[in-house]
Every structure is written in C-alpha cells, then in structure tokens.
Motif scaffolding. Structure first.
Motif, short mmCIF file in Angstrom:
data_model
loop_
_atom_site.label_atom_id
_atom_site.label_comp_id
_atom_site.label_asym_id
_atom_site.label_seq_id
_atom_site.Cartn_x
_atom_site.Cartn_y
_atom_site.Cartn_z
N CYS A 1 0.86 -1.17 0.00
CA CYS A 1 0.00 0.00 0.00
C CYS A 1 0.90 1.23 0.00
O CYS A 1 2.10 1.14 0.28
CB CYS A 1 -0.90 0.01 1.22
N ALA A 2 0.29 2.41 -0.31
CA ALA A 2 1.07 3.64 -0.44
C ALA A 2 1.90 3.91 0.81
O ALA A 2 3.09 4.22 0.73
CB ALA A 2 0.14 4.80 -0.72
N ASN A 3 1.27 3.76 1.98
CA ASN A 3 1.98 4.06 3.22
C ASN A 3 3.11 3.08 3.51
O ASN A 3 4.10 3.45 4.13
CB ASN A 3 1.01 4.05 4.40
N LYS A 47 -5.66 11.15 -4.91
CA LYS A 47 -5.95 9.98 -5.74
C LYS A 47 -7.23 10.14 -6.53
O LYS A 47 -7.31 9.73 -7.69
CB LYS A 47 -6.04 8.73 -4.83
N GLN A 102 -2.75 14.16 6.20
CA GLN A 102 -2.12 13.16 5.34
C GLN A 102 -3.20 12.39 4.56
O GLN A 102 -3.08 12.14 3.36
CB GLN A 102 -1.29 12.20 6.19
N GLN A 103 -4.28 12.03 5.27
CA GLN A 103 -5.40 11.32 4.65
C GLN A 103 -6.03 12.15 3.54
O GLN A 103 -6.34 11.66 2.47
CB GLN A 103 -6.48 11.00 5.69
N ARG A 135 -4.67 14.52 1.81
CA ARG A 135 -3.77 14.58 0.66
C ARG A 135 -3.77 13.28 -0.12
O ARG A 135 -3.82 13.28 -1.35
CB ARG A 135 -2.36 14.92 1.12
N ASP A 136 -3.73 12.16 0.61
CA ASP A 136 -3.73 10.85 -0.06
C ASP A 136 -4.99 10.64 -0.87
O ASP A 136 -4.94 10.29 -2.05
CB ASP A 136 -3.64 9.72 0.98
N ILE A 137 -6.16 10.81 -0.21
CA ILE A 137 -7.42 10.46 -0.86
C ILE A 137 -7.76 11.45 -1.97
O ILE A 137 -8.04 11.06 -3.10
CB ILE A 137 -8.57 10.34 0.17
N ARG A 192 6.01 4.15 1.47
CA ARG A 192 6.50 5.42 2.01
C ARG A 192 7.29 5.19 3.30
O ARG A 192 8.33 5.80 3.52
CB ARG A 192 5.31 6.35 2.29
N CYS A 226 -8.27 0.68 5.47
CA CYS A 226 -8.22 0.73 4.01
C CYS A 226 -8.15 -0.70 3.50
O CYS A 226 -7.78 -1.62 4.23
CB CYS A 226 -7.04 1.54 3.51
#
Lengths: 78, 351
Positions: A11-13, B232, B224-225, B227-229, A16, B119
């Motif tokens: 996963c992305a995290n 995307k 952070q969430q 920015r991530d979501i 990272r 997730c």
C-alpha cells in the motif's frame, strides 16, 4: 547491527514507510539490515490489524499509521 | 525537584499552534465554500460572456461550480472524519467485538466498521486479527462489508450532490446490508472455508505499546489522509463532473426513463454487475449518477449501482482470496450482491 522489518504488502503508506526508514538509516550512517515483510503469515506474528508496521530488533514499535521521522529516529537510536 | 521538564510545554504549545491553524483553515474553507456559486456564475456568464439558459452555458456553469464544491466538501469531510477516527483503533474495536452474540454483535460490527479507520490494503491483517482473537466470523464480515460500503468519500459526495436525506438513506441501507449479510454468513458456519494457514499463525511477536497521540499528530494524520485520498480521486471527480455536465446540458429530459427508470426491472441487477469492475472510481461515478437521475434514471437503480461500486470490488475480492476459500468468497459476494439488489428494488418502490 539493527534488524528492521517493514510489514506491509505494497500500500502507499507501506512503500512510504520503507523509504523513510531507508533515508534515516542512510543519513545517520546506521548499521542496519532492512527487510520488507509481505507474507501475511510472517507479518501476523506481531498481531497487527493495519499496515504498515515497523519492527525494530524483533519488537513491533508501530502499526497502522505513518510515524514521523523524529519517532523513527528515536526508535532506531534505542 | 524544582526543575521543570521542557518537553510537555513545547508539545502543548505545538498543539495550540495546530488548533489555531485548523481553525483558520476552517474559516477559509467556509468562506470558499459559500462563494463557489457566485464565482462560478461570474466566470461563466460575465467573464466568458455565455448566456444563461443555453446548453453550453448551463453545462459550463455546472462544471465550474461542481468541481471546486465537491473537492472542498471531500477535503473537509475527510479531514473531519479522519480526525475523529484517530480516537478509535481497530485494536479497541476487536476487544469490543470479541465473543459478541449474533444480532447485536453484527450491528456493533457494522457500526464500528463505518467509524474505524481502515483501508482495503489492511483487509487481510484485520480479518486474521479479528477471527484469531475470537470475533465470530459473521460479525467480522459485518465489519468488513460496512467499512468500504458506508465510506466517507461516498457519503460526502452524496451529501454534496443529493442532500442529507439521500446520504442518510444510503447510510441506513448500507448498514442494514452489512448487518444482515454478516448474520447470514455467521449462521452458515463457514469457518472451515477460511484458509487453514490463518488458524495456524502463531502470534508470538508481541504487540506494540500504543502511546497517546497529541492533537498535532491527530491533525497531521488527518491532513495526510486528505492529501492521499483527494490526491488519488480528484481526476475521477473532474472527469465524472465533466461527463455529468455534458449529460446535464445535452441529454433531453426523461431520455433515460425507459432504460434506467423504475419500469426497467432488469436495470437493478445490471447496475450491480456493472459496478463490480468499477472499483475506486466512486468519486467519478456519483456526479454521473447525479446527472443521469435528472434525466429520468431511478433512485434505487442508481443507489444499487453505487453500492456495488464501493462494496463489491474485484481487487478486494482478489485480496481476500488469500484468506478465504472460493466457496466463502462466492457466498460473501453473492449475499452482498443480493442485498444490494433488494435495496435497489425497495428504493425504486418507495421513491
């Protein structure tokens, strides 16, 4: 010599976190072996419920969130 | 010992600064959100000189208004939900659900599934961790079904485009499917259709000591969430709204009533089937659905389609195959699909 394991399947995290750990190890010139654990049977030894997880010298230090660079540096310094 | 420790003061000072930042951002957000419509109209009709009421004018105004509105709503909702979620950990949820009875346990499981940060990449560890700790299989499924189905992105977009009553209906319908599907799977006693290695894992590594998070960390996590979501999904949002704007301006009223209206009974299962491969594009799907509904598509059909997009995704089924044998995967997908189809027909009858 530190043994560091990054638990996560891609996963992305997880990616990272691995990058962040590698950067800190490089920047500080630490002696460490970094391993990415992607096998569920292996990673569930530490009973995590969310990825990514970080294991330092066989001890799980964090799971389910992205730790800051300061936090990681602290764990690696111990 | 008169000496004071420097760390606690700096950390609380940092928290104060974070709060200040969040409050400032909230005020700016409200200002921006309330001015999207006048600014969009001004750009379309004054700056670009298009005439209100024309096809191109209406389509463009719709697009310029909806893109920033939806992106703002998404960011705000995700930040709020993610901050709240830092207070609930799956570890706590597992403790609550352990050994709970069918019914109340499924309801709790579904409710906590909505609230717990999760997730799809964590679906397998979570599944293993739950069943190994004695959370009944059916309750684990209630949790796993509710978590993606009643998802923050979907709810935020439904709220933004359709209003709170449709978002609320969606929430109730999604929860009901999660509860009932979990109860059925629990009743079927399918434990032996879980891959054997799951029961053999030895959890001898010890657990992490979770420390108390500071507000700065909570907000940081939430940001952070966002920015991530948003990072995307924004291309899907823009694309979806562009398609929606096109439909809005160019497709005649009631053109779709025959194909996607209440009378076309087959459109509900067809929508569910179509939703399975369309994973993660819910953000792009909802604006299209919005536009289709304005042209005569039925609410239930569209809700069923949306639910299928989020709750039945091919990648997630493939990930879950690592821990579930084909019989259990098929049962899970079949029961959820049936639940969604029933919700579709029900809403078509009611609304």
């Amino acid at each position: 010599m530190l043994t560091i394991k990054v638990l996560g399947t891609g996963c992305a995290n997880c990616t990272r976190l691995e990058e962040r750990v590698r950067k800190i190890v490089n920047d500080r010139g630490l002696q460490a072996e970094i391993e990415k654990v992607t096998d569920y049977g292996q990673m569930m030894r530490w009973n995590i419920l969310r990825t990514p997880g970080l294991v330092v010298d066989d001890v799980l230090v964090v799971s389910g969130r992205m730790p800051s660079e300061d936090e990681i540096t602290n764990w690696l310094a111990k | 010992m008169a000496q004071t420790l420097p760390t606690p003061t700096t950390s609380s000072q940092r928290d104060q600064r974070s709060w200040l930042l969040v409050i400032t951002a909230t005020i700016l957000w409200l200002l921006a959100y309330n001015n999207v419509k006048p600014v969009a109209n001004w750009i379309t009709f004054t700056l670009l000189g298009l005439t209100p009421g024309t096809r191109l004018g209406e389509a463009l105004a719709f697009f310029i208004y909806d893109v920033p509105k939806i992106l703002l709503l998404l960011s705000g909702m995700i930040f709020l939900i993610s901050t709240l979620r830092t207070f609930i950990s799956p570890e706590r949820v597992r403790q609550i659900l352990g050994g709970k009875r069918t019914g109340i346990g499924n309801l709790l499981g579904a409710g906590l599934g909505v609230l717990t940060p999760f997730c799809s990449c964590s679906a397998v560890p979570l599944f293993i961790g739950f069943v190994k700790a004695g959370v009944p299989l059916g309750i684990t499924f209630s949790f796993l079904i509710a978590a993606p189905m009643v998802d923050g992105v979907a709810l935020a977009m439904l709220f933004g485009l359709f209003g709170w009553h449709i978002a609320g209906l969606y929430l109730v319908a999604g929860m009901s499917i999660a509860v009932i599907a979990g109860m059925v799977i629990g009743r079927m006693k399918m434990e032996r259709h879980v891959e054997a290695f799951v029961w053999e894992i030895r959890m001898d590594g010890g657990a992490a000591v979770e420390q108390q998070l500071t507000w700065t960390q909570r907000f940081g996590e939430a940001w952070q969430q966002v920015r991530d979501i948003v990072g995307k999904v924004w291309p899907y949002v823009v694309l979806g709204i562009a398609i929606g704007a096109g439909i809005h301006g160019y497709v005649p009223e009631d053109a779709l009533a025959g194909v996607l209206g209440k009378e076309a009974w087959w459109s509900v299962p067809a929508g569910v089937l179509l939703g399975i491969p369309l994973y993660s594009n819910v953000a792009g799907v909802i604006p299209v659905v919005d536009a289709l509904m304005a042209k005569g598509a039925a609410m239930g059909t569209m809700l069923a389609f949306m639910m299928s997009v989020v709750a039945l995704s091919l990648p997630e089924l493939i990930i879950l195959r690592r821990v579930l044998k084909p019989r259990l995967i098929a049962t899970f997908a079949g029961i959820v699909a049936m639940g969604i189809i029933m919700v579709g027909y029900l809403f078509n009858l009611m609304i």
